[in-house]
Enzyme design. Structure first.
Site, PDB file in Angstrom:
ATOM      1  N   ASN A 122      23.375 -14.968  26.968  1.00  0.00           N
ATOM      2  CA  ASN A 122      23.453 -14.353  25.646  1.00  0.00           C
ATOM      3  C   ASN A 122      22.099 -14.057  25.018  1.00  0.00           C
ATOM      4  O   ASN A 122      22.004 -13.208  24.124  1.00  0.00           O
ATOM      5  CB  ASN A 122      24.242 -15.296  24.728  1.00  0.00           C
ATOM      6  CG  ASN A 122      24.090 -14.969  23.271  1.00  0.00           C
ATOM      7  OD1 ASN A 122      24.664 -14.012  22.774  1.00  0.00           O
ATOM      8  ND2 ASN A 122      23.300 -15.772  22.557  1.00  0.00           N
ATOM      9  N   TYR A 188      16.230  -1.056  23.519  1.00  0.00           N
ATOM     10  CA  TYR A 188      17.336  -2.009  23.436  1.00  0.00           C
ATOM     11  C   TYR A 188      18.562  -1.483  24.180  1.00  0.00           C
ATOM     12  O   TYR A 188      19.179  -2.200  24.971  1.00  0.00           O
ATOM     13  CB  TYR A 188      17.676  -2.273  21.966  1.00  0.00           C
ATOM     14  CG  TYR A 188      18.851  -3.205  21.748  1.00  0.00           C
ATOM     15  CD1 TYR A 188      18.669  -4.586  21.764  1.00  0.00           C
ATOM     16  CD2 TYR A 188      20.125  -2.701  21.522  1.00  0.00           C
ATOM     17  CE1 TYR A 188      19.739  -5.446  21.556  1.00  0.00           C
ATOM     18  CE2 TYR A 188      21.198  -3.552  21.313  1.00  0.00           C
ATOM     19  CZ  TYR A 188      20.998  -4.920  21.331  1.00  0.00           C
ATOM     20  OH  TYR A 188      22.066  -5.760  21.137  1.00  0.00           O
TER      21      TYR A 188
END
Length: 285
Positions: A122, A188
């Site tokens: 994560n 990103y």
């Protein structure tokens, strides 16, 4: 909406079971009770937000939990809380962009608990907003190092252990950014697209060897990362995005945790290589 009197009540003492998951109907709602008793789960980026919610969910479901984060104090305090409640937890300081630290993280997990059954990769960061022509190599390396290399490196060492065991489940955290483009967010989005590519490729490699690998693609979720985006002046953009969510609300970290636990459980035993959007319906527009 039907009133309660119009919904057939089902005897909760006679649940339908599927593997280790118990499905119980009550007032027309299906709840899933997933147990991770005698299992070991690893969560990176466990110091806050999605990682913290997922680590707590694994612990509540009975798993021994390895909480990894570059911020040692944050995971240390959470591990202490879990231990005080009688849960099994290990805090590990780890920068997922550093191969040696990731390898040590897995070694400590196995040395402490003897196995590794589930992992939620994560850990992640946002890029600095900039048009592609104005982005910097430094920001590219920073974001790719954590968001993409970190996932690759974590999977690499998790899979080495799971391959020995002949079983395991991994969930990688991609994003809506892994499914669509985003102006000024190219670094990103590229990293999160890459996470899906790694997920599908590794899933193909291990599908017949008892190891499942999937990804979740969170939408707009209320986390410290979203708070930081607001503080950085992106509040209006987030509000505009919220208005485009069919369910008309921001998601909660626990809703991502629920999806991760399900994907890691035997209830999802026939699911691998998938990218599950948990976004209030945003991507279906």
């Amino acid at each position: 909406m039907a009133s309660r009197s119009h919904v057939k009540r089902v005897d909760e003492t006679q649940p339908t079971t599927f593997g280790r998951a118990s499905l119980i109907k009550s007032f027309g709602v299906m709840n899933m009770r997933i147990s991770f008793e005698n299992k070991v789960a690893l969560v990176t980026g466990a110091g806050s937000g999605l990682g913290l919610a997922t680590a707590r969910a694994f612990a509540a479901a009975g798993a021994a939990v390895v909480l990894a984060d570059w911020h040692e104090k944050s995971v240390g305090s959470v591990a202490e809380e879990m231990t005080a409640r009688g849960q099994k937890a290990l805090a590990v300081k780890c920068d997922v962009s550093d191969d040696a630290q990731v390898e040590d993280m897995i070694r400590r997990a196995v040395d402490t608990f003897g196995q590794l059954d589930a992992a939620y990769n994560n850990a992640g960061v946002q890029n600095l907003l900039a048009e592609t022509a104005d982005t910097t190599r430094e920001d590219y390396d920073r974001v790719m190092g954590i968001n993409l290399r970190g996932v690759w490196c974590s999977m690499k060492f998790e899979l080495q252990q799971m391959r020995k065991q002949g079983n395991g489940a991994i969930v990688n955290c991609s994003s809506l950014g892994g499914l669509v483009g985003g102006a000024e967010r190219g670094i990103y989005h590229a990293a999160k697209h890459g996470v899906i590519g790694f997920t599908k490729s590794a899933a193909l490699e291990y599908a017949a060897r008892g190891i499942r690998i999937n990804a979740v693609c969170p939408g707009l979720i209320q986390t410290p990362m979203s708070d930081q985006m607001v503080a950085a002046g992106q509040g209006d953009a987030l509000k505009a995005m919220e208005k485009s969510i069919p369910m008309a609300r921001v998601g909660r970290p626990e809703e991502i945790a629920n999806a991760v636990l399900w994907l890691c459980s035997e209830a999802a035993s026939y699911i691998t290589g998938q990218s599950i959007s948990v976004d209030g319906g945003f991507i279906m527009r």
